[in-house]
Write a protein that holds these residues in place. Structure first.
Motif, PDB file in Angstrom:
ATOM      1  N   THR A  37      -4.981  -3.025   9.865  1.00 20.94           N
ATOM      2  CA  THR A  37      -5.636  -1.737  10.086  1.00 20.94           C
ATOM      3  C   THR A  37      -4.742  -0.837  10.918  1.00 20.94           C
ATOM      4  O   THR A  37      -3.809  -1.295  11.583  1.00 20.94           O
ATOM      5  CB  THR A  37      -6.975  -1.916  10.813  1.00 20.94           C
ATOM      6  N   SER A  38      -5.051   0.449  10.881  1.00 19.92           N
ATOM      7  CA  SER A  38      -4.336   1.394  11.733  1.00 19.92           C
ATOM      8  C   SER A  38      -5.261   2.539  12.085  1.00 19.92           C
ATOM      9  O   SER A  38      -6.267   2.779  11.414  1.00 19.92           O
ATOM     10  CB  SER A  38      -3.079   1.937  11.038  1.00 19.92           C
ATOM     11  N   ALA A  39      -4.918   3.231  13.154  1.00 17.90           N
ATOM     12  CA  ALA A  39      -5.672   4.407  13.583  1.00 17.90           C
ATOM     13  C   ALA A  39      -4.672   5.444  14.069  1.00 17.90           C
ATOM     14  O   ALA A  39      -3.885   5.167  14.987  1.00 17.90           O
ATOM     15  CB  ALA A  39      -6.660   4.050  14.679  1.00 17.90           C
ATOM     16  N   THR A  59      -7.654   9.252  11.840  1.00 18.99           N
ATOM     17  CA  THR A  59      -7.715   8.678  10.501  1.00 18.99           C
ATOM     18  C   THR A  59      -7.536   7.170  10.611  1.00 18.99           C
ATOM     19  O   THR A  59      -6.573   6.697  11.208  1.00 18.99           O
ATOM     20  CB  THR A  59      -6.624   9.272   9.596  1.00 18.99           C
ATOM     21  N   ALA A  60      -8.481   6.433  10.056  1.00 20.18           N
ATOM     22  CA  ALA A  60      -8.449   4.974  10.086  1.00 20.18           C
ATOM     23  C   ALA A  60      -8.086   4.449   8.703  1.00 20.18           C
ATOM     24  O   ALA A  60      -8.498   5.018   7.687  1.00 20.18           O
ATOM     25  CB  ALA A  60      -9.804   4.414  10.515  1.00 20.18           C
ATOM     26  N   THR A  61      -7.325   3.364   8.669  1.00 20.55           N
ATOM     27  CA  THR A  61      -6.956   2.762   7.389  1.00 20.55           C
ATOM     28  C   THR A  61      -7.081   1.247   7.466  1.00 20.55           C
ATOM     29  O   THR A  61      -6.971   0.650   8.540  1.00 20.55           O
ATOM     30  CB  THR A  61      -5.501   3.103   6.991  1.00 20.55           C
ATOM     31  N   VAL A  62      -7.328   0.636   6.322  1.00 20.45           N
ATOM     32  CA  VAL A  62      -7.299  -0.816   6.203  1.00 20.45           C
ATOM     33  C   VAL A  62      -6.659  -1.154   4.861  1.00 20.45           C
ATOM     34  O   VAL A  62      -7.010  -0.583   3.827  1.00 20.45           O
ATOM     35  CB  VAL A  62      -8.713  -1.432   6.316  1.00 20.45           C
ATOM     36  N   ASP A  63      -5.669  -2.037   4.880  1.00 14.89           N
ATOM     37  CA  ASP A  63      -4.985  -2.464   3.657  1.00 14.89           C
ATOM     38  C   ASP A  63      -5.811  -3.516   2.934  1.00 14.89           C
ATOM     39  O   ASP A  63      -6.543  -4.292   3.561  1.00 14.89           O
ATOM     40  CB  ASP A  63      -3.609  -3.039   3.988  1.00 14.89           C
ATOM     41  N   PHE A  64      -5.698  -3.547   1.606  1.00 17.78           N
ATOM     42  CA  PHE A  64      -6.411  -4.558   0.824  1.00 17.78           C
ATOM     43  C   PHE A  64      -5.507  -5.124  -0.253  1.00 17.78           C
ATOM     44  O   PHE A  64      -4.517  -4.507  -0.661  1.00 17.78           O
ATOM     45  CB  PHE A  64      -7.687  -3.977   0.195  1.00 17.78           C
ATOM     46  N   SER A  65      -5.855  -6.316  -0.700  1.00 18.00           N
ATOM     47  CA  SER A  65      -5.208  -6.934  -1.851  1.00 18.00           C
ATOM     48  C   SER A  65      -6.287  -7.657  -2.653  1.00 18.00           C
ATOM     49  O   SER A  65      -7.394  -7.881  -2.160  1.00 18.00           O
ATOM     50  CB  SER A  65      -4.124  -7.929  -1.404  1.00 18.00           C
ATOM     51  N   GLY A  66      -5.967  -8.016  -3.878  1.00 20.27           N
ATOM     52  CA  GLY A  66      -6.953  -8.677  -4.737  1.00 20.27           C
ATOM     53  C   GLY A  66      -7.959  -7.716  -5.316  1.00 20.27           C
ATOM     54  O   GLY A  66      -9.044  -8.122  -5.746  1.00 20.27           O
ATOM     55  N   GLY A  67      -7.620  -6.430  -5.345  1.00 24.38           N
ATOM     56  CA  GLY A  67      -8.527  -5.441  -5.919  1.00 24.38           C
ATOM     57  C   GLY A  67      -8.466  -5.421  -7.433  1.00 24.38           C
ATOM     58  O   GLY A  67      -7.731  -6.176  -8.068  1.00 24.38           O
ATOM     59  N   GLY A  68      -9.262  -4.545  -8.040  1.00 21.58           N
ATOM     60  CA  GLY A  68      -9.323  -4.448  -9.485  1.00 21.58           C
ATOM     61  C   GLY A  68     -10.045  -5.600 -10.133  1.00 21.58           C
ATOM     62  O   GLY A  68      -9.939  -5.811 -11.337  1.00 21.58           O
ATOM     63  N   THR A  69     -10.817  -6.381  -9.345  1.00 18.75           N
ATOM     64  CA  THR A  69     -11.493  -7.572  -9.860  1.00 18.75           C
ATOM     65  C   THR A  69     -12.995  -7.403  -9.964  1.00 18.75           C
ATOM     66  O   THR A  69     -13.680  -8.277 -10.465  1.00 18.75           O
ATOM     67  CB  THR A  69     -11.187  -8.769  -8.939  1.00 18.75           C
ATOM     68  N   SER A  82     -14.177  -4.512   8.237  1.00 18.03           N
ATOM     69  CA  SER A  82     -13.074  -4.479   9.185  1.00 18.03           C
ATOM     70  C   SER A  82     -13.314  -3.328  10.142  1.00 18.03           C
ATOM     71  O   SER A  82     -13.638  -2.215   9.716  1.00 18.03           O
ATOM     72  CB  SER A  82     -11.742  -4.294   8.449  1.00 18.03           C
ATOM     73  N   THR A  83     -13.194  -3.603  11.427  1.00 17.67           N
ATOM     74  CA  THR A  83     -13.433  -2.579  12.433  1.00 17.67           C
ATOM     75  C   THR A  83     -12.107  -2.045  12.960  1.00 17.67           C
ATOM     76  O   THR A  83     -11.220  -2.816  13.340  1.00 17.67           O
ATOM     77  CB  THR A  83     -14.262  -3.138  13.599  1.00 17.67           C
ATOM     78  N   VAL A  84     -11.983  -0.719  12.973  1.00 19.71           N
ATOM     79  CA  VAL A  84     -10.785  -0.059  13.478  1.00 19.71           C
ATOM     80  C   VAL A  84     -11.135   0.563  14.825  1.00 19.71           C
ATOM     81  O   VAL A  84     -12.070   1.361  14.926  1.00 19.71           O
ATOM     82  CB  VAL A  84     -10.279   1.018  12.506  1.00 19.71           C
ATOM     83  N   THR A  85     -10.399   0.184  15.842  1.00 21.31           N
ATOM     84  CA  THR A  85     -10.651   0.678  17.188  1.00 21.31           C
ATOM     85  C   THR A  85     -10.088   2.085  17.351  1.00 21.31           C
ATOM     86  O   THR A  85      -8.969   2.372  16.930  1.00 21.31           O
ATOM     87  CB  THR A  85     -10.011  -0.252  18.232  1.00 21.31           C
ATOM     88  N   SER A  86     -10.875   2.940  17.964  1.00 22.25           N
ATOM     89  CA  SER A  86     -10.450   4.324  18.162  1.00 22.25           C
ATOM     90  C   SER A  86      -9.201   4.391  19.027  1.00 22.25           C
ATOM     91  O   SER A  86      -9.103   3.714  20.054  1.00 22.25           O
ATOM     92  CB  SER A  86     -11.571   5.132  18.825  1.00 22.25           C
ATOM     93  N   PRO A  87      -8.224   5.210  18.637  1.00 24.88           N
ATOM     94  CA  PRO A  87      -7.065   5.423  19.503  1.00 24.88           C
ATOM     95  C   PRO A  87      -7.422   6.398  20.615  1.00 24.88           C
ATOM     96  O   PRO A  87      -8.458   7.070  20.568  1.00 24.88           O
ATOM     97  CB  PRO A  87      -6.031   6.036  18.546  1.00 24.88           C
ATOM     98  N   GLU A  88      -6.565   6.491  21.616  1.00 21.69           N
ATOM     99  CA  GLU A  88      -6.716   7.480  22.671  1.00 21.69           C
ATOM    100  C   GLU A  88      -5.829   8.659  22.302  1.00 21.69           C
ATOM    101  O   GLU A  88      -4.606   8.571  22.364  1.00 21.69           O
ATOM    102  CB  GLU A  88      -6.297   6.895  24.020  1.00 21.69           C
ATOM    103  N   CYS A  89      -6.450   9.761  21.890  1.00 23.27           N
ATOM    104  CA  CYS A  89      -5.700  10.909  21.375  1.00 23.27           C
ATOM    105  C   CYS A  89      -5.328  11.883  22.491  1.00 23.27           C
ATOM    106  O   CYS A  89      -5.472  13.102  22.355  1.00 23.27           O
ATOM    107  CB  CYS A  89      -6.500  11.619  20.285  1.00 23.27           C
ATOM    108  N   LEU A  90      -4.897  11.343  23.591  1.00 25.47           N
ATOM    109  CA  LEU A  90      -4.433  12.160  24.697  1.00 25.47           C
ATOM    110  C   LEU A  90      -3.065  12.720  24.342  1.00 25.47           C
ATOM    111  O   LEU A  90      -2.246  12.021  23.759  1.00 25.47           O
ATOM    112  CB  LEU A  90      -4.317  11.315  25.963  1.00 25.47           C
ATOM    113  N   PRO A  91      -2.814  13.976  24.653  1.00 32.69           N
ATOM    114  CA  PRO A  91      -1.482  14.516  24.377  1.00 32.69           C
ATOM    115  C   PRO A  91      -0.410  13.584  24.912  1.00 32.69           C
ATOM    116  O   PRO A  91      -0.361  13.275  26.101  1.00 32.69           O
ATOM    117  CB  PRO A  91      -1.484  15.859  25.124  1.00 32.69           C
ATOM    118  N   SER A  92       0.439  13.089  24.036  1.00 37.97           N
ATOM    119  CA  SER A  92       1.458  12.113  24.406  1.00 37.97           C
ATOM    120  C   SER A  92       2.683  12.832  24.949  1.00 37.97           C
ATOM    121  O   SER A  92       3.288  13.637  24.257  1.00 37.97           O
ATOM    122  CB  SER A  92       1.829  11.279  23.187  1.00 37.97           C
TER     123      SER A  92
END
Length: 596
Positions: A204-206, A219-229, A281-291
């Protein structure tokens, strides 16, 4: 997997051999076209005699039988299967339903049952019964439940072959536990895959959509495999699901994306197929503080000997050996605020490191730093030397060039947008001298300006006339990185680098008093975050007093305290996102605090 699955069934049916157990393993009642590929697949131990068993078909239209088939003289095959199917599928001792025909099995709501009984007891029109019943399935294709069939056969679930909206290509299959049927891709005369969810979720990513003191989205993402089934339903408890990078219903692999999730909210992404697959799958919120908000100051206040690329906010982006090292001591320049840390050492043929800061999309970006070239002897490129500093994505480059051939102990400097050094300074600089350099890049015009050893009387005011100039004919729309480059050994001198400042004005990077944010924000820790207990711990790498100011998202100060025990009581604050400004000596940083 098939061998393991077969072993499971072998053990199951061996244990039940005293009952000569036969089960309905898979049925496919709705197939493409005129239903010429219907079948019923029975399962028992391999080479089991089926004498004494019958298969009865029940019509939900009148809740009575419309066909019965004796299995006398039949046996399961070497894998434990026996087939009743349409002509196009049968072979060997399979039963053709009916001989030479197709479309025999009703689509639902209907039922199929196995009895250990005499076929004479089941003429067409026989009501469903549990007497001598061995196994049964009540099914449909998006039909309402048939209560009479369910009750008559002692079943509680009517299974839907069209559960996933793919009735023509999916069948109903008994799971490995033998407790339920799942709707999955057809596995005719093969071991069911119904017990295995083919889909899997992985990394996952955030990524923050913006970096502001207020509540941003990510924006949260999660990768998958074994799809199309199967036909999968994807949901998220926050934000909007986006299939532009992959849809598990149609793509074998990809990335499920959820956009517009509010910062401070963890998002759970769920994927189900209405059958065996029930994934999340749970994606944890990032801290969007100005870096690394501008203006910033980097004094390299790190442990001597450390790899710069492993320090807070720095990243090694090119090369694989000989990183930029933190070294003891610091550089100075008359009139410029004194260093608060150490310095770093660069040489040729090694790793490059970069620092990312809050993106600048208009106006000027300024950077100032001090260099001390300690050795030119390795340089063989006497044409233009090599560039050691990069502002932006190679938008502005600072070159060091030995001004004699053979190489001596003096050098000149160029500032360009191109990949070659040109228009070198007329002033020559000595090995061993501390040299202050200021450079700028204008996003609208692509103008590049440089100042070498500017007068301290010009510090903190407006920029004097530049001593080096160039133009980027294709100006970048964004500047958000600063990099130190260790080019080949024949192009890069050995040098000390220190006192990096980045800002959007000349005054930002030529201070006479320390007023910039220290980039070493990892010196402070704030935990737990998010907080539910009312107490937040704030600590640093030294023991001196820490001053803390807390602001709400509107900028109103709600707390202002000096900590004595590294704890801050925020129990009187409402749930929400706050900005915490932490100060200790001359170091200051800001962090977001989420109170739940």
């Amino acid at each position: 997997m098939k061998k393991i699955y077969f072993l499971l069934f072998t053990l199951l049916f061996t244990a039940a051999s005293s009952f000569a157990q036969v089960v309905i393993n898979e049925i496919d009642v709705d197939t493409p076209g005129s239903d010429t590929a219907e079948f019923v697949e029975l399962k028992a131990a391999p080479n089991t005699s089926l004498d004494g068993y019958i298969v009865v078909f029940f019509n939900g239209g009148n809740d009575s039988s419309y066909g019965a088939w004796s299995l006398d003289g039949k046996t399961t095959d070497a894998n434990g299967f026996f087939i009743l199917a349409n002509t196009s599928l049968v072979s060997g001792s399979d039963i053709d339903l009916p001989p030479g025909g197709s479309g025999y099995i009703q689509n639902g709501a209907d039922a199929i049952a196995i009895y250990q009984d005499d076929i004479a007891n089941f003429p067409n029109g026989t009501a469903p019964t549990m007497t001598n019943l061995i196994d049964a399935i009540v099914y449909g294709t998006s039909d309402g439940d048939d209560a009479e069939l369910l009750t008559g056969l002692g079943e509680t679930v009517q299974y839907d072959e069209d559960l996933n909206g793919a009735k023509d290509t999916e069948s109903l299959q008994l799971n490995a536990a033998g407790t339920a049927f799942n709707t999955k891709a057809v596995t005719f005369r093969d071991f069911n895959d119904a017990a295995v969810c083919a889909l899997s979720l992985s990394s996952t990513s955030a990524v923050c959509d913006a970096f502001t003191p207020g509540t941003d989205t990510y924006t949260a993402t999660v990768d998958f495999s074994g799809g199309g089934t199967a036909s999968y339903t994807v949901t998220a408890n926050s934000g909007t699901v986006d299939f532009s990078a992959g849809d598990p219903s149609t793509d074998a692999t990809g990335t499920i994306t959820v956009t517009g999730v509010a910062e401070g909210t963890d998002v759970m992404i769920s994927v189900v197929d209405g059958a065996l697959c029930d994934l999340s799958s749970t994606v944890t919120s990032p801290e969007c503080l100005p870096s690394n908000t501008l203006p910033l100051y980097e004094g390299f206040d790190y442990t001597v000997g450390n790899d710069l690329g492993t320090e807070a906010n720095w990243n090694n982006f090119s090369g694989s050996t000989n990183p930029i090292d933190v070294v003891s001591g610091s550089l100075s320049y008359t009139g410029l605020v004194a260093s608060t840390g150490e310095s770093v050492f660069l040489e040729g043929g090694a790793i490059d490191s970069e620092l990312t800061f809050t993106p600048v999309t208009s106006g000027d970006v300024f950077a100032s730093f001090i260099i001390n070239v300690s050795d030119l002897s390795n340089i063989t490129d006497t044409t233009d030397g090599g560039y050691v500093v990069i502002l932006g994505d190679f938008d502005a480059r600072l070159w060091i060039h030995p001004d004699t051939d053979p190489v001596g102990t003096t050098y000149d400097i160029a500032l360009t947008n191109s990949s070659t050094g040109e228009n070198f300074s007329t002033t020559k600089y000595n090995v061993g001298d501390d040299v202050l350099i200021v450079m700028s890049y204008n996003i609208q015009t692509g103008a590049i300006n440089g100042w070498i050893n500017p007068a301290s009387t010009d510090f903190g005011g407006s920029a004097p006339t530049a001593t080096l100039t160039d133009t980027d004919t294709s100006p970048s729309s964004i500047i958000d990185t600063f990099a130190l480059r260790q080019d080949s050994t024949g192009e890069t001198p050995a040098m000390i680098f220190d006192e990096l400042r980045i800002g959007t004005s000349w005054a930002d990077v030529t201070p006479s008093t320390l007023s910039l944010t220290n980039v070493n924000r990892n010196a402070f820790s704030v935990y737990p975050n998010p907080i539910t207990s009312g107490i937040v711990n704030i600590s640093s790498t030294n023991s001196e007093a820490i001053s803390v100011q807390v602001f709400d998202v509107l900028g109103k100060q709600v707390k202002n305290e000096t900590l004595t025990n590294n704890t801050l009581n925020v129990s009187n604050l409402k749930s929400g996102i706050y900005i915490v400004k932490i100060s200790q000596n001359n170091a200051t940083t800001t962090k977001k605090l989420v109170i739940k």
